[in-house]
Design a protein around this motif. Structure first.
Motif, PDB file in Angstrom:
ATOM      1  N   GLN A  35     -23.027  70.361  76.448  1.00  0.00           N
ATOM      2  CA  GLN A  35     -22.857  71.749  76.145  1.00  0.00           C
ATOM      3  C   GLN A  35     -22.029  72.157  74.947  1.00  0.00           C
ATOM      4  O   GLN A  35     -20.996  71.629  74.784  1.00  0.00           O
ATOM      5  CB  GLN A  35     -22.331  72.474  77.441  1.00  0.00           C
ATOM      6  N   PHE A  36     -22.762  72.842  74.330  1.00  0.00           N
ATOM      7  CA  PHE A  36     -21.972  73.270  73.000  1.00  0.00           C
ATOM      8  C   PHE A  36     -21.356  74.795  73.118  1.00  0.00           C
ATOM      9  O   PHE A  36     -22.259  75.653  73.396  1.00  0.00           O
ATOM     10  CB  PHE A  36     -22.765  72.937  71.712  1.00  0.00           C
ATOM     11  N   LYS A  37     -20.223  74.980  72.489  1.00  0.00           N
ATOM     12  CA  LYS A  37     -19.786  76.296  72.347  1.00  0.00           C
ATOM     13  C   LYS A  37     -20.618  76.935  71.097  1.00  0.00           C
ATOM     14  O   LYS A  37     -20.875  76.020  70.193  1.00  0.00           O
ATOM     15  CB  LYS A  37     -18.267  76.286  72.179  1.00  0.00           C
ATOM     16  N   PRO A 100     -22.035  64.697  68.397  1.00  0.00           N
ATOM     17  CA  PRO A 100     -21.965  65.056  69.625  1.00  0.00           C
ATOM     18  C   PRO A 100     -21.619  64.040  70.752  1.00  0.00           C
ATOM     19  O   PRO A 100     -21.553  64.276  71.863  1.00  0.00           O
ATOM     20  CB  PRO A 100     -23.210  65.751  69.810  1.00  0.00           C
ATOM     21  N   HIS A 105     -14.777  62.764  72.765  1.00  0.00           N
ATOM     22  CA  HIS A 105     -15.352  63.971  73.052  1.00  0.00           C
ATOM     23  C   HIS A 105     -16.396  64.487  72.142  1.00  0.00           C
ATOM     24  O   HIS A 105     -17.781  64.515  72.334  1.00  0.00           O
ATOM     25  CB  HIS A 105     -14.382  64.918  73.513  1.00  0.00           C
ATOM     26  N   LEU A 106     -16.065  64.909  71.299  1.00  0.00           N
ATOM     27  CA  LEU A 106     -16.816  65.475  69.975  1.00  0.00           C
ATOM     28  C   LEU A 106     -15.945  65.007  68.628  1.00  0.00           C
ATOM     29  O   LEU A 106     -14.843  65.037  68.587  1.00  0.00           O
ATOM     30  CB  LEU A 106     -17.123  66.814  69.927  1.00  0.00           C
ATOM     31  N   ASP A 160      -9.404  68.193  73.635  1.00  0.00           N
ATOM     32  CA  ASP A 160     -10.927  68.509  73.833  1.00  0.00           C
ATOM     33  C   ASP A 160     -11.604  69.666  73.773  1.00  0.00           C
ATOM     34  O   ASP A 160     -12.453  70.023  73.206  1.00  0.00           O
ATOM     35  CB  ASP A 160     -11.474  67.824  75.097  1.00  0.00           C
ATOM     36  N   GLN A 161     -10.821  70.537  74.423  1.00  0.00           N
ATOM     37  CA  GLN A 161     -11.184  72.155  74.256  1.00  0.00           C
ATOM     38  C   GLN A 161     -10.990  72.597  72.752  1.00  0.00           C
ATOM     39  O   GLN A 161     -11.941  73.254  72.356  1.00  0.00           O
ATOM     40  CB  GLN A 161     -10.299  72.684  75.181  1.00  0.00           C
ATOM     41  N   GLU A 164     -13.692  71.528  70.756  1.00  0.00           N
ATOM     42  CA  GLU A 164     -15.109  71.937  70.976  1.00  0.00           C
ATOM     43  C   GLU A 164     -15.304  73.351  69.885  1.00  0.00           C
ATOM     44  O   GLU A 164     -16.353  73.496  69.567  1.00  0.00           O
ATOM     45  CB  GLU A 164     -15.144  72.443  72.488  1.00  0.00           C
ATOM     46  N   ASP A 165     -14.178  74.066  69.861  1.00  0.00           N
ATOM     47  CA  ASP A 165     -13.963  75.395  68.977  1.00  0.00           C
ATOM     48  C   ASP A 165     -14.338  74.774  67.473  1.00  0.00           C
ATOM     49  O   ASP A 165     -14.971  75.531  66.890  1.00  0.00           O
ATOM     50  CB  ASP A 165     -12.553  75.923  69.151  1.00  0.00           C
ATOM     51  N   TYR A 167     -15.561  72.314  66.436  1.00  0.00           N
ATOM     52  CA  TYR A 167     -17.173  71.826  66.200  1.00  0.00           C
ATOM     53  C   TYR A 167     -17.930  72.859  66.205  1.00  0.00           C
ATOM     54  O   TYR A 167     -19.114  72.793  65.472  1.00  0.00           O
ATOM     55  CB  TYR A 167     -17.579  70.646  67.555  1.00  0.00           C
TER      56      TYR A 167
END
Length: 180
Positions: A35-37, A100, A105-106, A160-161, A164-165, A167
């Motif tokens: 799942q991508f932000k 990804p 994680h990413l 990891d959070q 996500e931002d 990325y």
């Protein structure tokens, strides 16, 4: 039992030295899409990294959109010169790839090494290294980051959070300036 603990620690340390952007056992199953932000704000026009302060800024022009703390390579002082030196590059690079399915994680790659980096290392008969990324913690970061902030093989590690931002916000070609 003590041999098992030493062996486990040795294996974990070897895993840290592996390339940051390569896929590994914590990557999503083949065919599964993470799942991508989404990000719909102003575009990031540059990334500024202050290594000594462990601070990264995502900018639109002169406006700071976001800033993050991070961990560096396990030898954080000085510019990366050779594969395996545990250092993080310094200078101007560009965002050049996204993974990804990173074991961390990413991950978002920067264009290290450039021609100058390769030529410098070649003078000494060495490799400049590769696969320098912004990435999440992954399994090694969860083991090492609480005890040692600088644990990567030369990458910049976020939570990891946070990755996500990052990325979601970055695009290929965005300049990344890494200061000492």
């Amino acid at each position: 039992m003590p041999n098992f603990s030493r062996r486990h620690a040795s294996l974990a340390l070897l895993a840290v030295l592996a390339a940051c952007g390569k896929s590994g056992p914590t990557a999503p199953a083949r065919g599964a899409m993470p799942q991508f932000k989404r990000y719909s704000g102003p575009p990031v026009t540059q990334v500024v990294v202050q290594k000594a302060e462990r601070r990264m800024f995502l900018l639109n022009g002169q406006t700071v959109l976001r800033s993050y703390n991070f961990g560096l390579g396990n030898q954080p002082v000085g510019p990366k010169q050779f594969e395996g030196d545990g250092k993080t590059p310094e200078g101007l690079y560009y965002i050049d790839r996204f993974n990804p399915r990173s074991r961390y994680h990413l991950s978002v790659g920067i264009s290290y090494p450039n021609e100058r980096d390769v030529a410098y290392a070649a003078q000494f008969g060495r490799s400049a290294g590769s696969d320098i990324m912004f990435h999440g913690r992954g399994p090694e970061g969860n083991v090492f980051a609480p005890k040692n902030r600088d644990w990567t093989a030369g990458c910049l590690a976020l939570t990891d959070q946070e990755i996500e931002d990052v990325y979601a916000m970055l695009q290929p070609g965005v300049p990344v300036m890494l200061y000492p």
